[in-house]
Design a protein around this motif. Structure first.
Motif, mmCIF file in Angstrom:
data_model
loop_
_atom_site.group_PDB
_atom_site.id
_atom_site.type_symbol
_atom_site.label_atom_id
_atom_site.label_comp_id
_atom_site.label_asym_id
_atom_site.label_seq_id
_atom_site.Cartn_x
_atom_site.Cartn_y
_atom_site.Cartn_z
ATOM 1 N N GLU A 116 -2.054 0.759 -6.463
ATOM 2 C CA GLU A 116 -1.936 0.482 -5.031
ATOM 3 C C GLU A 116 -2.664 -0.773 -4.578
ATOM 4 N N HIS A 117 -3.699 -1.179 -5.263
ATOM 5 C CA HIS A 117 -4.592 -2.195 -4.722
ATOM 6 C C HIS A 117 -4.100 -3.613 -4.921
ATOM 7 N N GLY A 118 -3.056 -3.802 -5.722
ATOM 8 C CA GLY A 118 -2.528 -5.137 -5.944
ATOM 9 C C GLY A 118 -3.296 -5.890 -7.018
ATOM 10 N N THR A 170 0.817 -1.208 0.000
ATOM 11 C CA THR A 170 0.000 0.000 0.000
ATOM 12 C C THR A 170 0.855 1.265 0.000
ATOM 13 N N GLY A 171 0.268 2.328 -0.535
ATOM 14 C CA GLY A 171 0.978 3.594 -0.665
ATOM 15 C C GLY A 171 0.350 4.704 0.153
ATOM 16 N N GLY A 172 -0.772 5.235 -0.326
ATOM 17 C CA GLY A 172 -1.487 6.255 0.422
ATOM 18 C C GLY A 172 -1.134 7.665 0.017
ATOM 19 N N ALA A 173 -1.721 8.613 0.754
ATOM 20 C CA ALA A 173 -1.694 10.019 0.360
ATOM 21 C C ALA A 173 -0.368 10.710 0.627
ATOM 22 N N CYS A 183 -3.731 7.921 -9.507
ATOM 23 C CA CYS A 183 -5.015 8.571 -9.774
ATOM 24 C C CYS A 183 -6.145 7.565 -9.588
ATOM 25 N N HIS A 184 -7.160 7.972 -8.859
ATOM 26 C CA HIS A 184 -8.395 7.198 -8.780
ATOM 27 C C HIS A 184 -9.380 7.841 -9.765
ATOM 28 N N ILE A 232 -17.697 2.727 -10.346
ATOM 29 C CA ILE A 232 -16.734 2.034 -11.199
ATOM 30 C C ILE A 232 -15.373 2.601 -10.818
ATOM 31 N N ALA A 233 -14.636 1.847 -10.026
ATOM 32 C CA ALA A 233 -13.410 2.373 -9.429
ATOM 33 C C ALA A 233 -12.188 2.027 -10.276
ATOM 34 N N PHE A 234 -11.267 2.970 -10.347
ATOM 35 C CA PHE A 234 -9.995 2.781 -11.031
ATOM 36 C C PHE A 234 -8.864 3.175 -10.093
ATOM 37 N N ASP A 235 -7.824 2.377 -10.099
ATOM 38 C CA ASP A 235 -6.621 2.655 -9.299
ATOM 39 C C ASP A 235 -5.435 2.603 -10.249
#
Length: 483
Positions: free
Chosen positions: A438-440, A156-159, A396-397, A354-357
């Protein structure tokens, strides 16, 4: 409880053996008790024969040996906050869930070395609560509260990655239980920052979605809690000015810059609409089309350095007004961060998300965003793009919402898959980016791993996985080519 039958006598014998290892509270078989372990945070709904809840490393070793001898498949689970369905069993019922939520007895802090040795089931919040009295923290800033083992498995990364790095950059050592030989312990619990005595084997487990072994303990580098911070929500002149602002901050305030988060006007509007406790920071002025949440932080004592970060930030922004910056709210750090952390919750109220990582070289962000928005407006005009993300580290999400209402097409999974493919093709092929920043990798995005990862990389990853887990008993993610 499960009802024994002639056909599942081996499974019943395994459950009896596991109950002997785990005790009354360590083994769950009732469907109601197991329900929360079979439902993912965003995706994934399956079933399981049982949930194993060991509270010691030794119990995990025994469970792994028993399951391997019986040919019983396992799916690993920490706090179950993952977003790609890698920590929940599928619908076949063939997996037993190995939950590490009770493995949290050990937190050993070395304040001089600025390190902590911690059980894999400890959550991020629990770890930071233990570190705070020492003036330390683990700076991976996330909207969820994952376990340490899960954070390593997903890298994980984060802000605040731009300042502190991701989990990989803060992991000093670990201990893992292997599937081959079953139950063998690989002890890499070094607290050293410099150790070039051979291959760095802990790297195998970082970002592996739990497919290479079961992490039971980690040694982490931790950081001093900042003594002062300065926060601003800034309205740039236009999209190009976002990168100008980032470059100027890195030039003039680089040692202090800890976060640089983009928030679209659509995402900000959703927060204000659905989270009543959050008010418009720009009122009475209208909401901007885009804004940037930025933070400066320092662990130095301002009485020693003579540096006041809020004054530094104010001077920097004042020099940019009318050129790079159109408006800014400075201060109220907690309130501004609440906006950023509330985005995901707010979008869920807008419709089907509809999520994008994704990630890419940050120099490509403006061109990608323009092209992505144009593509969606032309081909899928009813979809709302409500993007936000980590401009400073290239993440970017690019999230979207499929709303409900008159004249809006019915939600269609095939259309969603087509949208994903078009956006990912754009990201990977044109902008040399990643479909999973980030989400693997898990069952939810495994098809895209196979689509975009080179054959050579898949073959090598698959060979390592086969060596470490020859029976393919561990997890739902196969990193080798499709067989």
């Amino acid at each position: 409880m499960l009802t024994p039958t002639t056909s599942n006598s081996q499974q019943q014998a395994l459950l009896v053996a596991l109950a002997g290892v785990l005790g009354a509270h360590g083994l769950l078989t009732d469907a109601n008790d197991c329900a929360r372990f079979t439902t993912g945070a965003r995706y994934g709904q399956g079933s399981t024969l049982a949930v194993l809840r060991p509270d010691t490393h030794e119990q995990i070793v025994d469970c792994v040996r028993l399951c391997a001898e019986a040919g019983q498949a396992l799916v690993l689970q920490g706090a179950n906050t993952g977003l790609v369905a890698a920590s929940t069993p599928d619908a076949t019922g063939r997996f037993v869930v190995l939950s590490l939520e009770r493995l949290k007895k050990h937190i050993e802090i070395d304040p001089i070395n600025r390190s902590v040795t911690v059980d894999a089931g400890v959550t991020l919040q629990e770890l930071n609560d233990a570190l705070e009295p020492q003036g330390l923290f683990f700076p991976i800033d996330l909207g969820a509260n994952p376990s340490i083992g899960g954070m390593i498995a997903a890298n994980t990364g984060g802000a605040r990655l731009i300042k502190y790095g991701d989990v990989r950059q803060n992991l000093l050592g670990l201990r893992a239980v292997l599937m081959q030989p079953a139950g063998e312990v690989l002890d890499l619990q070094s607290a050293l920052r410099k150790n070039n005595t051979g291959p760095d084997l802990k790297q195998l487990f970082i970002g592996s979605s739990g497919a290479y072994g079961i992490i039971t303990r980690a040694v982490l580098q931790v950081h001093r809690i900042p003594k002062q911070t300065a926060t601003a929500l800034v309205v740039p002149r236009d999209q190009a000015a976002v990168l100008e602002l980032l470059s100027i901050l890195e030039r003039d305030c680089s040692e202090f810059l800890t976060a640089f988060e983009g928030v679209s006007g659509a995402a900000l509007q959703a927060v204000l609409k659905h989270i009543p406790s959050i008010s418009n920071p720009f009122a009475p002025e209208p909401l901007p089309n885009y804004c940037v949440l930025l933070e400066l932080a320092s662990t130095a004592d301002p009485q020693v350095t003579g540096i006041d970060l809020e004054s530094v930030l104010m001077r920097c922004l004042e020099n940019l007004f009318g050129d790079v910056v159109e408006n800014a709210v400075v201060g109220r750090g907690k309130d501004l961060w609440r906006i950023r952390h509330a985005i995901s919750e707010a979008l869920r109220h807008e419709g089907k998300m509809i999520a994008f990582d994704i990630s890419m070289p940050r120099s490509s962000f403006v061109a990608f965003r323009d092209e992505g928005l144009a593509l969606m407006a032309e081909k899928y005009p009813w979809i709302k793009v409500m993007d936000f993300g980590h401009w400073a580290d290239g993440g970017c999400h690019f999230n979207m919402v499929w709303p409900q209402g008159e004249g809006i097409p019915q939600f269609d999974n095939q259309v969603v898959q087509a949208i994903r493919t078009e956006i990912y093709d754009l990201v990977v092929h044109r902008y040399h980016g990643s479909f999973s920043a980030e989400h693997g990798v898990g069952p939810y995005n495994l098809d895209f791993y196979q689509r975009y990862t080179s054959t050579a990389a898949q073959v090598l990853a698959g060979k390592m996985q086969s060596m470490l887990d020859p029976q393919r008993l561990l997890g739902l993610t196969w990193f080798g080519p499709v067989q």
